[in-house]
Design an enzyme around this catalytic site. Structure first.
Site, short mmCIF file in Angstrom:
data_model
loop_
_atom_site.label_atom_id
_atom_site.label_comp_id
_atom_site.label_asym_id
_atom_site.label_seq_id
_atom_site.Cartn_x
_atom_site.Cartn_y
_atom_site.Cartn_z
N PRO A 141 0.79 -1.23 0.00
CA PRO A 141 0.00 0.00 0.00
C PRO A 141 0.82 1.28 0.00
O PRO A 141 1.85 1.37 0.67
CB PRO A 141 -0.82 -0.10 1.29
CG PRO A 141 -0.11 -1.08 2.14
CD PRO A 141 0.55 -2.05 1.20
N ASN A 142 0.32 2.23 -0.75
CA ASN A 142 0.87 3.59 -0.88
C ASN A 142 2.12 3.68 -1.74
O ASN A 142 2.59 4.77 -2.05
CB ASN A 142 1.14 4.22 0.51
CG ASN A 142 -0.14 4.42 1.29
OD1 ASN A 142 -1.05 5.10 0.81
ND2 ASN A 142 -0.25 3.82 2.47
N ARG B 87 4.60 10.88 -2.73
CA ARG B 87 4.38 10.53 -1.34
C ARG B 87 5.59 10.92 -0.49
O ARG B 87 6.67 10.36 -0.68
CB ARG B 87 4.20 9.01 -1.28
CG ARG B 87 4.10 8.48 0.11
CD ARG B 87 4.22 6.98 0.14
NE ARG B 87 4.03 6.55 1.51
CZ ARG B 87 4.29 5.34 1.95
NH1 ARG B 87 4.75 4.42 1.14
NH2 ARG B 87 4.10 5.05 3.21
N TYR C 147 10.77 9.26 0.93
CA TYR C 147 10.76 8.21 -0.09
C TYR C 147 11.40 8.61 -1.41
O TYR C 147 11.49 7.80 -2.32
CB TYR C 147 9.32 7.72 -0.31
CG TYR C 147 8.75 7.07 0.93
CD1 TYR C 147 9.20 5.82 1.34
CD2 TYR C 147 7.81 7.71 1.73
CE1 TYR C 147 8.71 5.22 2.49
CE2 TYR C 147 7.31 7.12 2.88
CZ TYR C 147 7.76 5.87 3.26
OH TYR C 147 7.28 5.27 4.40
N ASN D 33 8.12 -5.58 -0.85
CA ASN D 33 7.98 -4.44 0.05
C ASN D 33 6.51 -4.40 0.45
O ASN D 33 5.66 -3.91 -0.29
CB ASN D 33 8.39 -3.13 -0.63
CG ASN D 33 8.39 -1.97 0.37
OD1 ASN D 33 7.84 -2.07 1.46
ND2 ASN D 33 9.01 -0.86 -0.01
N ALA E 108 3.20 -0.85 4.91
CA ALA E 108 2.63 -0.85 6.26
C ALA E 108 2.23 -2.26 6.74
O ALA E 108 2.29 -2.55 7.94
CB ALA E 108 1.43 0.09 6.32
N GLU F 283 12.90 -9.29 1.81
CA GLU F 283 12.07 -8.18 2.32
C GLU F 283 12.83 -6.88 2.05
O GLU F 283 14.00 -6.76 2.41
CB GLU F 283 11.88 -8.38 3.84
CG GLU F 283 11.08 -7.25 4.48
CD GLU F 283 10.98 -7.39 6.01
OE1 GLU F 283 11.26 -8.49 6.56
OE2 GLU F 283 10.63 -6.39 6.65
N HIS G 8 12.75 -2.51 2.06
CA HIS G 8 12.15 -1.22 2.42
C HIS G 8 13.00 -0.11 1.85
O HIS G 8 14.25 -0.18 1.93
CB HIS G 8 12.04 -1.07 3.95
CG HIS G 8 11.22 -2.14 4.57
ND1 HIS G 8 9.85 -2.15 4.48
CD2 HIS G 8 11.58 -3.28 5.21
CE1 HIS G 8 9.40 -3.26 5.07
NE2 HIS G 8 10.43 -3.96 5.52
N ARG H 120 13.41 4.94 12.13
CA ARG H 120 12.11 5.63 12.11
C ARG H 120 11.31 5.32 13.38
O ARG H 120 11.88 4.92 14.38
CB ARG H 120 11.38 5.25 10.82
CG ARG H 120 12.18 5.69 9.57
CD ARG H 120 11.41 5.49 8.30
NE ARG H 120 10.20 6.29 8.29
CZ ARG H 120 9.21 6.13 7.40
NH1 ARG H 120 9.33 5.22 6.45
NH2 ARG H 120 8.14 6.88 7.46
C1 DQA Z 1 8.28 1.16 3.81
C2 DQA Z 1 8.37 1.43 5.32
C3 DQA Z 1 7.04 1.17 5.98
O1 DQA Z 1 7.15 1.43 7.39
C4 DQA Z 1 5.97 2.09 5.41
O2 DQA Z 1 4.71 1.80 5.99
C5 DQA Z 1 5.92 2.07 3.93
C6 DQA Z 1 7.15 1.95 3.16
C7 DQA Z 1 9.58 1.54 3.06
O3 DQA Z 1 9.72 1.13 1.92
O4 DQA Z 1 10.44 2.24 3.62
O5 DQA Z 1 4.85 2.24 3.33
O6 DQA Z 1 8.05 -0.23 3.61
#
Ligand code: DQA
Length: 147
Positions: A9-10, A17, A22, A73, A76, A97, A99, A106
């Site tokens: 998501p997002n 964003r 990011y 990825n 959330a 995994e 990020h 964070r």
């Molecule tokens: C994320 C880190 C997560 O905490 C966050 O909710 C994201 C992006 C990252 O790529 O840094 O949506 O996975």
């Protein structure tokens, strides 16, 4: 060999964003980076993004059934989804995994992952290059496997 790169998501809003966290690269930029990297490595890549958990579960099941490696990825969902974790646990090949940000620098709630202990490895904080690194590692690992 087909590798799945799955984004949660997002992440479709990359570029717009919170660019201070990011960066300015868009999801389309991420897709082309993964496709270029995969081509260089002689691998087939399938890059997908969804804001819907059920859709992500379906893609993870598809990868599990194919025995395909996954670069994930989960955004959330990483921090609260037992369902995504349970789907990851069914994978039979590598799970990386990824990020974009260094989640350990964070908020506290981002420092726990439901996925890390079912993943082969974790890359966090390398921006979009983390995906290219993950794909390179998968290719390397495949080459060094007997048979
Ligand atoms: C994320 C880190 C997560 O905490 C966050 O909710 C994201 C992006 C990252 O790529 O840094 O949506 O996975």
């Amino acid at each position: 060999m087909r590798v799945f790169v799955l984004n949660g998501p997002n992440l479709g809003r990359l570029g717009r964003r919170e660019p201070d966290k990011y960066g300015h690269r868009t999801h389309a930029d991420l897709v082309s980076l993964c496709e270029r990297t995969a081509e260089e490595l002689g691998m087939e890549v399938e890059v997908r993004q969804t804001d819907h958990e059920g859709e992500m579960l379906g893609w993870l099941h598809e990868a599990a059934d194919e025995g395909a490696p996954v670069v994930l990825n989960a955004a959330a969902w990483t921090h609260y989804s037992v369902a995504v974790r349970d789907a990851c646990a069914q994978l039979r090949a590598e799970l990386v995994e990824v990020h974009l940000t260094n989640v350990h620098r964070r908020e506290r709630f981002r420092q726990h992952s439901y996925l890390s202990d079912v993943a082969t490895g974790v890359l966090t904080g390398f921006g979009v290059f983390g995906y290219a690194m993950a794909l390179r590692w998968v290719a390397e690992n495949r080459r060094s496997e007997p048979g």
